[in-house]
Design a protein around this motif. Sequence first.
Motif, short mmCIF file in Angstrom:
data_model
loop_
_atom_site.label_atom_id
_atom_site.label_comp_id
_atom_site.label_asym_id
_atom_site.label_seq_id
_atom_site.Cartn_x
_atom_site.Cartn_y
_atom_site.Cartn_z
N ALA A 102 37.95 45.70 58.17
CA ALA A 102 38.97 46.70 58.53
C ALA A 102 38.82 47.14 59.98
CB ALA A 102 38.88 47.89 57.59
N ALA A 103 37.57 47.31 60.44
CA ALA A 103 37.33 47.71 61.82
C ALA A 103 37.78 46.62 62.80
CB ALA A 103 35.85 48.03 62.04
N LEU A 104 37.52 45.36 62.43
CA LEU A 104 37.94 44.25 63.29
C LEU A 104 39.46 44.17 63.37
CD1 LEU A 104 37.35 41.78 65.00
CD2 LEU A 104 37.00 40.45 62.90
N LEU A 105 40.14 44.36 62.25
CA LEU A 105 41.61 44.33 62.25
C LEU A 105 42.19 45.52 63.01
CD1 LEU A 105 42.32 43.11 58.60
CD2 LEU A 105 42.54 41.81 60.73
N GLU A 106 41.48 46.66 62.96
CA GLU A 106 41.93 47.82 63.75
C GLU A 106 41.85 47.51 65.24
OE1 GLU A 106 40.55 52.44 64.69
OE2 GLU A 106 39.69 51.38 62.98
N SER A 165 26.98 44.60 63.73
CA SER A 165 26.86 45.76 62.84
C SER A 165 27.07 47.03 63.65
CB SER A 165 25.47 45.78 62.18
OG SER A 165 25.34 46.92 61.37
N GLY A 166 27.98 47.86 63.22
CA GLY A 166 28.30 49.07 63.97
C GLY A 166 29.47 48.91 64.91
N SER A 167 30.04 47.70 65.02
CA SER A 167 31.22 47.51 65.86
C SER A 167 32.38 48.34 65.31
CB SER A 167 31.60 46.04 65.92
OG SER A 167 30.58 45.27 66.51
N LYS A 168 33.20 48.87 66.22
CA LYS A 168 34.27 49.78 65.82
C LYS A 168 35.63 49.24 66.25
CE LYS A 168 31.19 53.77 66.37
NZ LYS A 168 30.97 55.07 67.09
N GLY A 169 36.64 49.92 65.76
CA GLY A 169 38.01 49.53 66.10
C GLY A 169 38.33 49.67 67.57
N SER A 170 37.51 50.39 68.30
CA SER A 170 37.74 50.58 69.74
C SER A 170 37.12 49.46 70.58
CB SER A 170 37.17 51.93 70.19
OG SER A 170 35.79 52.02 69.87
N ASP A 171 36.36 48.57 69.94
CA ASP A 171 35.69 47.49 70.68
C ASP A 171 36.66 46.32 70.89
OD1 ASP A 171 33.27 48.90 70.76
OD2 ASP A 171 32.66 48.14 68.79
N VAL A 172 37.62 46.54 71.77
CA VAL A 172 38.70 45.57 71.94
C VAL A 172 38.23 44.30 72.64
CG1 VAL A 172 40.98 45.20 72.97
CG2 VAL A 172 40.42 47.42 71.97
#
Length: 441
Positions: free
Chosen positions: A250-254, A298-305
């Motif tokens: 989900a974070a990657l798709l965000e 691990s810990g990557s977020k949706g802001s890590d474009v």
Amino acid sequence: MTANTAVKSKLCGNFVKSAELPEWQALVLHLLCERAAGADSFWAPYIAMLGQQRHHPLLWGSELQGQLAGSPMLRLLTDRLQQVHEDTEQLVAAGANQLEVAQRWEQQTQSPLVSLASVAWAAAVLLGRSFQLDMSEPELPLEPDMSWYGSWQAHGPAVLALVPWADMLRHSSEAGEGAMLAYDPEARAALLAAHKPYAPGAEVFDSHGPGLSWADLIMDHGCVGEGASDNPRYDALLSQHLQPRGPRNAALLEALTTLTGGPPALVLTPSGPDVTCMAALRAGIASDAELIKAGWRSGSKGSDVELCARVMGRLSVPVSLATERRVLQLLEQAVQACVAAYPATIDADRQELQQLVQQQQQQQQDGDSIAESAEAEGLQIRIGVLRALISEKTALLGCAEAVAAWQSAVGALAAGGGAQPTPEQLAAVYGSNSDDDDGWT
């Protein structure tokens, strides 16, 4: 007409500047003010030629809109009508109806200058007639407008422009990029070249863009083009068919949504989805271990474009047999759901289209007065919609065949015995759909 001419307009220029209107809204108000000024406007001959734009989907009533049932065109139209509503509210709130030209217009017509109907008209003009022109000066440093996604690269700042005369030309599928309007900074003019010799009196065509489908032409221009070739495509939203496997997915798709500037698309063609869509599907389906191996830490977020862009490049090839089988199963189900959403089959559409085209040709041959009436306009709209629906369904049926062939090939690899198929072996299943040019970097 550009946002620059809007700023310079005596009718609305000061307001455009003080309200800091974005380019689109500036042009919408520019059009409305020039139309209200009538013969006093420098643009009067052009405005008079524009007409009511009744052929454009933004001006359709509910009955015509209903013809798009089951199609992603209806979703797109709904989104655009919502944008019209928001633009209207924002212009009114900023005080556009208090302009002097707006006050005179309301006294003459008993209706406000800026309303849902008028903004829809202006939006239809811009969607159907405007060009994106690179008007940067050659001595300026030029940077790509899209640095992360897609193969399209602009050479400089693209300017939304209405170009009288040039925007009267109809699209031809036979015209290539050489027949597209382009701005020449040295000549300081928009130039257009013919794609073939024309005889005196013959209609001249241009290209509204490469790779356009009938649906593109209907939704943007309210018409279909000249020529038989089409580029069948069905534009689904990834989120309609993909439920992320877990929080990491989900974070990657965000992050992917931020990367692409909107909800990721699932573009289905007769040869199947392209490599970027396959990568997006893997992003939602891959296991945590597979995502970590692809670089989604691990810990990557949706802001890590920026990290997302690199990961999507790595997911452009299969990661495992199990994941690839789930991707293809999801695709099969998505195509079936899209086909089932239409109220009519492709065969029924083709039969109706054939009948309506014959009816239209007969009216034209007979010189029937109906050919110039609102009834003829409705007939032309229906013909265009049917061509667009057939185009979408052609894409879906071809995609279903491609997915079935891929499933068969993957199954054959799995049944071969021995070691699990490698990512390279799985990638070979897709042939030309797995080119190294993945579109992500």
